[in-house]
Design a protein around this motif. Structure first.
Motif, PDB file in Angstrom:
ATOM      1  N   PRO A 150     -81.561 109.430  21.415  1.00  0.00           N
ATOM      2  CA  PRO A 150     -80.753 108.280  20.999  1.00  0.00           C
ATOM      3  C   PRO A 150     -81.467 106.948  21.172  1.00  0.00           C
ATOM      4  O   PRO A 150     -82.566 106.907  21.714  1.00  0.00           O
ATOM      5  CB  PRO A 150     -79.536 108.375  21.945  1.00  0.00           C
ATOM      6  N   VAL A 201     -82.596 116.266  23.832  1.00  0.00           N
ATOM      7  CA  VAL A 201     -81.286 115.632  23.715  1.00  0.00           C
ATOM      8  C   VAL A 201     -80.645 115.987  22.378  1.00  0.00           C
ATOM      9  O   VAL A 201     -79.447 116.308  22.304  1.00  0.00           O
ATOM     10  CB  VAL A 201     -81.402 114.107  23.869  1.00  0.00           C
ATOM     11  N   ALA A 202     -81.435 115.942  21.289  1.00  0.00           N
ATOM     12  CA  ALA A 202     -80.908 116.267  19.960  1.00  0.00           C
ATOM     13  C   ALA A 202     -80.420 117.705  19.899  1.00  0.00           C
ATOM     14  O   ALA A 202     -79.357 117.997  19.335  1.00  0.00           O
ATOM     15  CB  ALA A 202     -81.983 116.022  18.905  1.00  0.00           C
ATOM     16  N   GLU A 204     -79.489 119.658  22.506  1.00  0.00           N
ATOM     17  CA  GLU A 204     -78.341 119.825  23.391  1.00  0.00           C
ATOM     18  C   GLU A 204     -77.077 119.217  22.778  1.00  0.00           C
ATOM     19  O   GLU A 204     -75.971 119.738  22.973  1.00  0.00           O
ATOM     20  CB  GLU A 204     -78.627 119.177  24.750  1.00  0.00           C
ATOM     21  N   THR A 205     -77.223 118.123  22.043  1.00  0.00           N
ATOM     22  CA  THR A 205     -76.068 117.507  21.381  1.00  0.00           C
ATOM     23  C   THR A 205     -75.471 118.457  20.349  1.00  0.00           C
ATOM     24  O   THR A 205     -74.246 118.631  20.273  1.00  0.00           O
ATOM     25  CB  THR A 205     -76.483 116.188  20.709  1.00  0.00           C
ATOM     26  N   ALA A 208     -73.657 121.327  22.083  1.00  0.00           N
ATOM     27  CA  ALA A 208     -72.333 120.945  22.569  1.00  0.00           C
ATOM     28  C   ALA A 208     -71.312 120.951  21.435  1.00  0.00           C
ATOM     29  O   ALA A 208     -70.167 121.387  21.612  1.00  0.00           O
ATOM     30  CB  ALA A 208     -72.402 119.565  23.221  1.00  0.00           C
ATOM     31  N   LYS A 209     -71.721 120.478  20.255  1.00  0.00           N
ATOM     32  CA  LYS A 209     -70.807 120.459  19.109  1.00  0.00           C
ATOM     33  C   LYS A 209     -70.381 121.865  18.705  1.00  0.00           C
ATOM     34  O   LYS A 209     -69.235 122.090  18.308  1.00  0.00           O
ATOM     35  CB  LYS A 209     -71.478 119.763  17.918  1.00  0.00           C
TER      36      LYS A 209
END
Length: 311
Positions: A150, A201-202, A204-205, A208-209
């Motif tokens: 991010p 991070v991308a 893992e995001t 999560a979705k």
């Protein structure tokens, strides 16, 4: 107060770890350089280096000094270059950080462009994951860097690119269909960088979705080790297609699109917050944007979308 030139010598020795190599680079006598370091240590009242068979190693005090002065010295150097080059020349040294997935694809063309069109600019490409590059940028050791989202904090950042991420592995793990739902990643052993890096991070995001528990078998902040593990067939990873185009072309690896959801990476160009960017850095930024747009048009960055400075 320590002499400016003496501090510059200190930073060079810290970088090279050797009086001999530093003296050769700076074209000064080694005894004179050694004397300058003794004077600096006497002025500060601390020992900056341990001297042994492994060369010049920074002490705790030496590392503290290096981390505090490297950035300011770079900015002063830029300012001097700017004044000397007024009003027309673009000259100076630019230290530019890139993640491994960009180095192999973008760095060669960028370096050639700078050498041909801005011969007065000395470009230094530094490879590293986003977390490390952001830290070095904030410390002043880099002038600019390409970072994964991010949005980086504490620096001036503009969005460069939105890029898709794909599953990368051997035929044993990657489906021939060339596509798989994100939830299927739960059954595939993965090697990924650690949590501080934008690529992780991308991924893992997206996990999560989709409420997917990833099967992360190993974490590596070494891109080469990560690729060795993937090519051995032990694990898969998740990368942009551009990062593995050579391995895919030679049939060593295969890629598959990930859907429901499709993980994306946001790519930013970042510079030190509040810093006046010298003309050399601005020139390199312009070349980089043009080369990136050209590579996207050529299809090197599959599924990528160039973002404008206002995005």
């Amino acid at each position: 107060m320590a002499d400016f030139k003496r501090l510059g010598y200190f930073v060079q020795i810290a970088e090279l770890g050797s009086l001999t190599r530093t003296a050769e680079r700076l074209r000064i006598a080694q005894p004179s350089l050694s004397r300058q370091m003794r004077i600096l240590e006497e002025e500060l009242g601390v020992t900056l280096f341990t001297r042994g068979h492994r060369g010049m190693q920074l002490t705790e005090a030496g590392e503290a000094l290096r981390s505090r002065i490297a950035g300011p010295l770079r900015q002063i150097g830029h300012a001097l270059y700017e004044i000397r080059s007024l009003p027309t020349q673009t000259v100076g040294s630019v230290s530019f950080g890139m993640p491994p997935t960009f180095v192999s694809v973008l760095a060669p063309d960028l370096a050639e462009r700078v050498a041909n069109e801005a011969p007065g600019v000395s470009l230094h490409i530094v490879e590293g994951y986003s977390g490390h590059l952001l830290q070095w940028l904030k410390q002043g050791e880099l002038d600019a860097a390409i970072l994964y989202g991010p949005t980086p904090s504490g620096v001036n950042a503009t969005r460069l690119l939105d890029d898709e991420l794909v599953l990368v592995g051997t035929r044993a793990h990657v489906p021939e269909s060339g596509e798989l739902p994100f939830r299927d990643l739960a059954q595939i052993p993965l090697v990924l960088p650690s949590h501080i890096h934008g690529l992780r991070v991308a991924v893992e995001t997206a996990a999560a979705k989709s409420r997917t528990q990833l099967a992360i078998a190993f974490q590596s902040d070494s891109f080469q080790l990560m690729m060795d593990l993937v090519e051995s067939g032990r694990m898969c990873t998740i990368l942009p297609p551009s990062a593995v185009q050579k391995q895919v072309a030679s049939a060593r690896l295969r890629t598959a699109r990930i859907i429901d959801p499709a993980p994306k990476r946001q790519v930013f160009l970042a510079m030190q917050s509040g810093a006046q960017s010298p003309r050399a850095v601005i020139a390199v930024e312009g070349f980089l944007r043009e080369e990136l747009a050209r590579l996207v048009d050529m299809g090197v960055f599959v599924g990528a979308r160039i973002r404008g400075t206002a995005d």
